[in-house]
Design a protein around this motif. Sequence first.
Motif, PDB file in Angstrom:
ATOM      1  N   PHE A 111       6.153   0.954  -2.089  1.00 40.50           N
ATOM      2  CA  PHE A 111       5.532   2.107  -2.748  1.00 40.50           C
ATOM      3  C   PHE A 111       6.580   3.199  -2.974  1.00 40.50           C
ATOM      4  O   PHE A 111       6.685   3.756  -4.073  1.00 40.50           O
ATOM      5  CB  PHE A 111       4.379   2.648  -1.908  1.00 40.50           C
ATOM      6  CG  PHE A 111       3.713   3.873  -2.493  1.00 40.50           C
ATOM      7  CD1 PHE A 111       2.633   3.746  -3.356  1.00 40.50           C
ATOM      8  CD2 PHE A 111       4.169   5.149  -2.187  1.00 40.50           C
ATOM      9  CE1 PHE A 111       2.021   4.870  -3.913  1.00 40.50           C
ATOM     10  CE2 PHE A 111       3.569   6.279  -2.735  1.00 40.50           C
ATOM     11  CZ  PHE A 111       2.492   6.134  -3.601  1.00 40.50           C
ATOM     12  N   ASP A 112       7.347   3.513  -1.925  1.00 37.39           N
ATOM     13  CA  ASP A 112       8.359   4.560  -2.048  1.00 37.39           C
ATOM     14  C   ASP A 112       9.410   4.188  -3.094  1.00 37.39           C
ATOM     15  O   ASP A 112       9.902   5.045  -3.829  1.00 37.39           O
ATOM     16  CB  ASP A 112       9.029   4.804  -0.694  1.00 37.39           C
ATOM     17  CG  ASP A 112       8.070   5.437   0.322  1.00 37.39           C
ATOM     18  OD1 ASP A 112       7.039   5.989  -0.108  1.00 37.39           O
ATOM     19  OD2 ASP A 112       8.357   5.352   1.530  1.00 37.39           O
ATOM     20  N   ASP A 166      -0.144   5.772  -8.111  1.00 40.25           N
ATOM     21  CA  ASP A 166      -1.510   5.689  -7.583  1.00 40.25           C
ATOM     22  C   ASP A 166      -2.483   5.196  -8.658  1.00 40.25           C
ATOM     23  O   ASP A 166      -3.383   4.397  -8.365  1.00 40.25           O
ATOM     24  CB  ASP A 166      -1.973   7.052  -7.061  1.00 40.25           C
ATOM     25  CG  ASP A 166      -1.345   7.419  -5.724  1.00 40.25           C
ATOM     26  OD1 ASP A 166      -0.909   6.500  -5.007  1.00 40.25           O
ATOM     27  OD2 ASP A 166      -1.292   8.618  -5.397  1.00 40.25           O
ATOM     28  N   MET A 221      -2.076   1.485  -9.096  1.00 35.93           N
ATOM     29  CA  MET A 221      -2.672   0.746  -7.974  1.00 35.93           C
ATOM     30  C   MET A 221      -4.196   0.727  -8.065  1.00 35.93           C
ATOM     31  O   MET A 221      -4.834  -0.287  -7.760  1.00 35.93           O
ATOM     32  CB  MET A 221      -2.224   1.371  -6.650  1.00 35.93           C
ATOM     33  CG  MET A 221      -0.738   1.201  -6.367  1.00 35.93           C
ATOM     34  SD  MET A 221      -0.203   2.099  -4.882  1.00 35.93           S
ATOM     35  CE  MET A 221      -1.098   1.217  -3.607  1.00 35.93           C
ATOM     36  N   THR A 245      11.148  11.919  -5.278  1.00 33.56           N
ATOM     37  CA  THR A 245       9.705  12.108  -5.452  1.00 33.56           C
ATOM     38  C   THR A 245       9.476  13.055  -6.623  1.00 33.56           C
ATOM     39  O   THR A 245      10.313  13.911  -6.917  1.00 33.56           O
ATOM     40  CB  THR A 245       9.035  12.688  -4.192  1.00 33.56           C
ATOM     41  OG1 THR A 245       9.630  13.952  -3.888  1.00 33.56           O
ATOM     42  CG2 THR A 245       9.177  11.740  -3.006  1.00 33.56           C
ATOM     43  N   GLY A 263       0.789  -1.219   0.000  1.00 35.86           N
ATOM     44  CA  GLY A 263       0.000   0.000   0.000  1.00 35.86           C
ATOM     45  C   GLY A 263       0.827   1.277   0.000  1.00 35.86           C
ATOM     46  O   GLY A 263       2.061   1.272   0.075  1.00 35.86           O
ATOM     47  N   LYS A 264       0.108   2.370  -0.083  1.00 39.74           N
ATOM     48  CA  LYS A 264       0.738   3.687  -0.155  1.00 39.74           C
ATOM     49  C   LYS A 264       1.518   3.967   1.123  1.00 39.74           C
ATOM     50  O   LYS A 264       1.046   3.709   2.231  1.00 39.74           O
ATOM     51  CB  LYS A 264      -0.340   4.751  -0.360  1.00 39.74           C
ATOM     52  CG  LYS A 264       0.214   6.117  -0.717  1.00 39.74           C
ATOM     53  CD  LYS A 264      -0.849   7.005  -1.321  1.00 39.74           C
ATOM     54  CE  LYS A 264      -0.260   8.320  -1.796  1.00 39.74           C
ATOM     55  NZ  LYS A 264      -1.233   9.145  -2.526  1.00 39.74           N
ATOM     56  N   GLY A 265       2.715   4.521   0.957  1.00 41.56           N
ATOM     57  CA  GLY A 265       3.549   4.832   2.104  1.00 41.56           C
ATOM     58  C   GLY A 265       4.454   3.698   2.530  1.00 41.56           C
ATOM     59  O   GLY A 265       5.317   3.886   3.401  1.00 41.56           O
ATOM     60  N   VAL A 305       7.964   4.857  -6.545  1.00 44.10           N
ATOM     61  CA  VAL A 305       8.014   6.295  -6.850  1.00 44.10           C
ATOM     62  C   VAL A 305       9.436   6.715  -7.199  1.00 44.10           C
ATOM     63  O   VAL A 305       9.667   7.462  -8.158  1.00 44.10           O
ATOM     64  CB  VAL A 305       7.478   7.114  -5.665  1.00 44.10           C
ATOM     65  CG1 VAL A 305       7.717   8.607  -5.887  1.00 44.10           C
ATOM     66  CG2 VAL A 305       5.989   6.849  -5.450  1.00 44.10           C
TER      67      VAL A 305
END
Length: 248
Positions: free
Chosen positions: A166-167, A204, A207, A198, A160-162, A170
Motif C-alpha cells: 500500500f505504501d 483507497d 481498493m 505521501t 491492505g491499507k498500511g 502511494v
Amino acid sequence: MNRFIQRLLMAAALACSTSSLTLAAPDQAEHKIRAALKEVAPDLKITSIQPAPIQGLYEVMAGPNLMYITADGRHFISGPIVDLKTREDLTEPRLAQARKQLVDAVGEDAMVIFGDKGAKHTVTVFTDIECGYCRKLHSQIADYEKEGIRVRYLFFPRAGKGSESFDEAVSVWCAGDEEARRTALTKAKAGESIPSKTCDNPVDEHMALAADFGLRGTPAIITDRGELIPGYVEPKRLAAKLNGQPSD
C-alpha cells in the motif's frame, strides 16, 4: 459467493418477514422491489431496476452487483441466467457493462497508464506491486503495446491499507507527474526502492472498487468491453482474446 450477496442474504434472513406479497402488476413491481429491499438492506444503493430476460423476474443492479427479484419483491436469486438452447450467459453482458461504467468513472487522471491513447484496445489492470505475476505482466509492457494494447493501472494492494505494498502504491502515485509515476511504478515492480512519499492519492478509491468487484487476486484485467479476466495473460494471447480470435 460475492460478499455483497452474502450480506444481503444475512439481512434477509434477519428480517424474516412473514407477510405474503401478491404478484405485482408491471407498473407496481419496481415500487414493491424497492420497498422490499429497503426493509432488508436500507443502505443498498440501487442503480437500476428493469425486467429480466425471464418473465416475472426483475433485474436489480447495485453498482457492479446484479440480482434477480420476483415482481412481488419476495424472492431474489443470485447467479447467472443461462439460455440452455443457445448456451448464452444472459447475465455476464450486464455485469460487464456495469464494470466498464464504474472503471471508466474513475477517470484516467486517477490511473497510471502505459501505451498510446490511439491503441486498438485499452485494458484496466488491478495491480499489486509485490505480486509476482503483476511484475511479470509489467516486465512485458512493451510487448502489450506492440500488440496494440494500452494498459491502465489501478492499485489493489491485497495486504491492505498500511501494508508495504500500500505504501509503495502511494509513493508511486506521489512521485510526480505522469511520467514520474510511470518511472516509479516500473522501478518498484522491478524490486528497486523508490522514495517514500505521501500526498492526496486515489489508492483507497481503487481498493474500494476492487472490493465492489469481489476481486481476490492480482493481476485482474478488465477489458475494454468490461469482461473480467482473473490472472496474468501473456501479450499475444490477450491480444487474440481482445480481437475475438482463438488464442492457441
